[in-house]
Write a protein that holds these residues in place. Sequence first.
Motif, PDB file in Angstrom:
ATOM      1  N   GLY A  74     -10.709  49.834 -13.924  1.00 38.35           N
ATOM      2  CA  GLY A  74     -10.885  50.924 -12.970  1.00 38.35           C
ATOM      3  C   GLY A  74      -9.998  50.756 -11.744  1.00 38.35           C
ATOM      4  O   GLY A  74      -9.445  51.735 -11.223  1.00 38.35           O
ATOM      5  N   ALA A  75      -9.857  49.528 -11.288  1.00 37.61           N
ATOM      6  CA  ALA A  75      -9.020  49.278 -10.118  1.00 37.61           C
ATOM      7  C   ALA A  75      -7.567  49.665 -10.414  1.00 37.61           C
ATOM      8  O   ALA A  75      -6.877  50.259  -9.575  1.00 37.61           O
ATOM      9  CB  ALA A  75      -9.109  47.802  -9.724  1.00 37.61           C
ATOM     10  N   SER A 115     -20.715  53.906  -5.262  1.00 41.51           N
ATOM     11  CA  SER A 115     -21.196  52.984  -6.309  1.00 41.51           C
ATOM     12  C   SER A 115     -22.352  52.097  -5.895  1.00 41.51           C
ATOM     13  O   SER A 115     -23.492  52.439  -6.092  1.00 41.51           O
ATOM     14  CB  SER A 115     -20.062  52.119  -6.847  1.00 41.51           C
ATOM     15  OG  SER A 115     -19.179  52.928  -7.566  1.00 41.51           O
ATOM     16  N   ASP A 173     -12.529  59.098  -7.597  1.00 40.48           N
ATOM     17  CA  ASP A 173     -12.756  57.791  -8.219  1.00 40.48           C
ATOM     18  C   ASP A 173     -14.252  57.672  -8.470  1.00 40.48           C
ATOM     19  O   ASP A 173     -15.026  57.383  -7.567  1.00 40.48           O
ATOM     20  CB  ASP A 173     -12.259  56.674  -7.298  1.00 40.48           C
ATOM     21  CG  ASP A 173     -12.564  55.295  -7.884  1.00 40.48           C
ATOM     22  OD1 ASP A 173     -12.703  55.210  -9.121  1.00 40.48           O
ATOM     23  OD2 ASP A 173     -12.657  54.326  -7.112  1.00 40.48           O
ATOM     24  N   SER A 182     -14.142  53.349 -14.857  1.00 36.19           N
ATOM     25  CA  SER A 182     -14.066  52.105 -15.624  1.00 36.19           C
ATOM     26  C   SER A 182     -14.466  52.356 -17.069  1.00 36.19           C
ATOM     27  O   SER A 182     -15.284  53.225 -17.351  1.00 36.19           O
ATOM     28  CB  SER A 182     -15.043  51.071 -15.058  1.00 36.19           C
ATOM     29  OG  SER A 182     -14.637  50.648 -13.803  1.00 36.19           O
ATOM     30  N   LYS A 222     -18.394  50.286 -17.666  1.00 32.97           N
ATOM     31  CA  LYS A 222     -19.654  50.599 -16.976  1.00 32.97           C
ATOM     32  C   LYS A 222     -20.432  51.577 -17.868  1.00 32.97           C
ATOM     33  O   LYS A 222     -20.666  51.271 -19.024  1.00 32.97           O
ATOM     34  CB  LYS A 222     -19.356  51.151 -15.583  1.00 32.97           C
ATOM     35  CG  LYS A 222     -18.650  50.113 -14.694  1.00 32.97           C
ATOM     36  CD  LYS A 222     -18.397  50.652 -13.299  1.00 32.97           C
ATOM     37  CE  LYS A 222     -17.664  49.630 -12.449  1.00 32.97           C
ATOM     38  NZ  LYS A 222     -17.233  50.220 -11.156  1.00 32.97           N
TER      39      LYS A 222
HETATM   40  C1  LIG Z   1     -16.274  49.735 -10.363  1.00 36.58           C
HETATM   41  C2  LIG Z   1     -15.471  50.628  -9.528  1.00 36.58           C
HETATM   42  C3  LIG Z   1     -14.089  50.446  -9.400  1.00 36.58           C
HETATM   43  C4  LIG Z   1     -13.366  49.299 -10.021  1.00 36.58           C
HETATM   44  O1  LIG Z   1     -13.397  49.360 -11.413  1.00 36.58           O
HETATM   45  P1  LIG Z   1     -13.077  48.038 -12.267  1.00 36.58           P
HETATM   46  O2  LIG Z   1     -13.162  48.494 -13.667  1.00 36.58           O
HETATM   47  O3  LIG Z   1     -14.124  47.049 -11.882  1.00 36.58           O
HETATM   48  O4  LIG Z   1     -11.725  47.584 -11.877  1.00 36.58           O
HETATM   49  C5  LIG Z   1     -13.391  51.334  -8.629  1.00 36.58           C
HETATM   50  N1  LIG Z   1     -14.007  52.369  -8.012  1.00 36.58           N
HETATM   51  C6  LIG Z   1     -15.341  52.574  -8.114  1.00 36.58           C
HETATM   52  C7  LIG Z   1     -15.947  53.724  -7.388  1.00 36.58           C
HETATM   53  C8  LIG Z   1     -16.118  51.710  -8.868  1.00 36.58           C
HETATM   54  O5  LIG Z   1     -17.436  51.921  -8.963  1.00 36.58           O
END
Ligand SMILES: *Cc1c(COP(=O)(O)O)cnc(C)c1O
Length: 429
Positions: free
Chosen positions: A125-126, A202, A228, A269, A272
């Motif tokens: 996700g990052a 989140s 995001d 992601s 999740k």
């Molecule tokens: C978890 C999350 C991320 C990061 O995702 P990863 O898969 O852990 O890199 C970025 N933005 C939000 C809003 C998140 O909840």
Amino acid sequence: MERERPAAPRPPSVDAVARSIADVALPHPLLVEAAREAVAAGDPGSARARAESIRSRLLTPVVNATGVILHTNLGRAPISSETAARASNIELDLESGRRGSRQDRLGPLLARAAGAEKALVVNNGAAAVLLVVTALAAGRSVVVSRGELVEIGGGFRIPEVLTAAGATLTEVGTTNRTRLSDYEDAVAAPDGPALVLKVHPSNYEISGFTESVPVRALGSLGLPVVADLGSGLLDSSTPWLAGGPPDWLRGEPAVRQTLAEGASAVTFSGDKLLGCPQAGVIAGSSELVERCSRHPLARALRPGSLVLAALQETVLSYLRRDGDAIPFWRMATLPLETLRERALAVARASGVPSAQVVECGSVPGAGSAPGREIPSAGVALPGDWAGLLRSFDPPVIARVRAGLTICDLRSVDPADDALVSKALGECTS
Ligand SMILES: *Cc1c(COP(=O)(O)O)cnc(C)c1O
């Protein structure tokens, strides 16, 4: 004549010590390392414990009995991995025999499942956020509400990601309240922003005297709006669940609905609420997703074939509306009654008289649906046995609360119930 002094006993050779612990399942050089450290410490007898400690630090499957289904320390979404020694057609078009793109088959499937024109898969996700911001706003500014300048954990901080992407941050509003007019002022400024970024907070919630601007209203700003979402709930009506959306999911923003409200793209992601291995997804308009695909960073952030294969399986399950085929959804929606029955069976099979069935609360985890609990059941033992349970093979990760060690069975695959019974039985014997 001088008498010879009796020689001090020679320490055992490193090699002999290493051979004496050959049954610890480690390659020889690592046994030698443990033996050398033990001999150097003047305590050759500690070699076995040192070798076992090296072994326990290796990556290994564990039984997640914490009740946190997407446990960040335990790799988030549970996945089953069976790998045969085969190649894959990852970049081969089987019809033409020519080179293909690794994104070409999964992208359209994901886009269909998400209600997007196009989708692109990256490493996490990052990486999805980093790529979107870099491709669309490097050298320019990005507008973010002050209520959404969050840290997600593991050092992912929105302001720092923007800096890493070569963009500048235009903060609007306040921590608790941001209005559309705040965004409008920022957009009207000379040398205005390239992008509006809406971030799902989140893992925390602001409540009370609050105000934020929904994606639908941000569309009027005339700039691309990227949301995001983090969690990657594909559709708030959860057509893959026979019973419809569970209560704990209420209010969690979803991919399909956010795009329908007018977001140009969303990022989320894979591991999740989507229930896949670690991955990140950018889904949205063709134009915007293509700009991300073409950016040189896309190559550096792309996933490998193991991830793509697992992701494809999961997306096909979504398209079949078969939530039971996705371990996360299967676990999250298991009826409480089933868990009670399993807990009773586990407690009995453990043979521990003090083992009792308890009601507890599981959580989805990984910052998804913060503050929401899923009623659950598990087995509790009086006292703190968590450390001992972690030393089993496979390790069982339990939770300790109010003097009880609790194994919450919602996050445990039923096939592992027998392991939990055994571990509980052995740790008290
Ligand atoms: C978890 C999350 C991320 C990061 O995702 P990863 O898969 O852990 O890199 C970025 N933005 C939000 C809003 C998140 O909840």
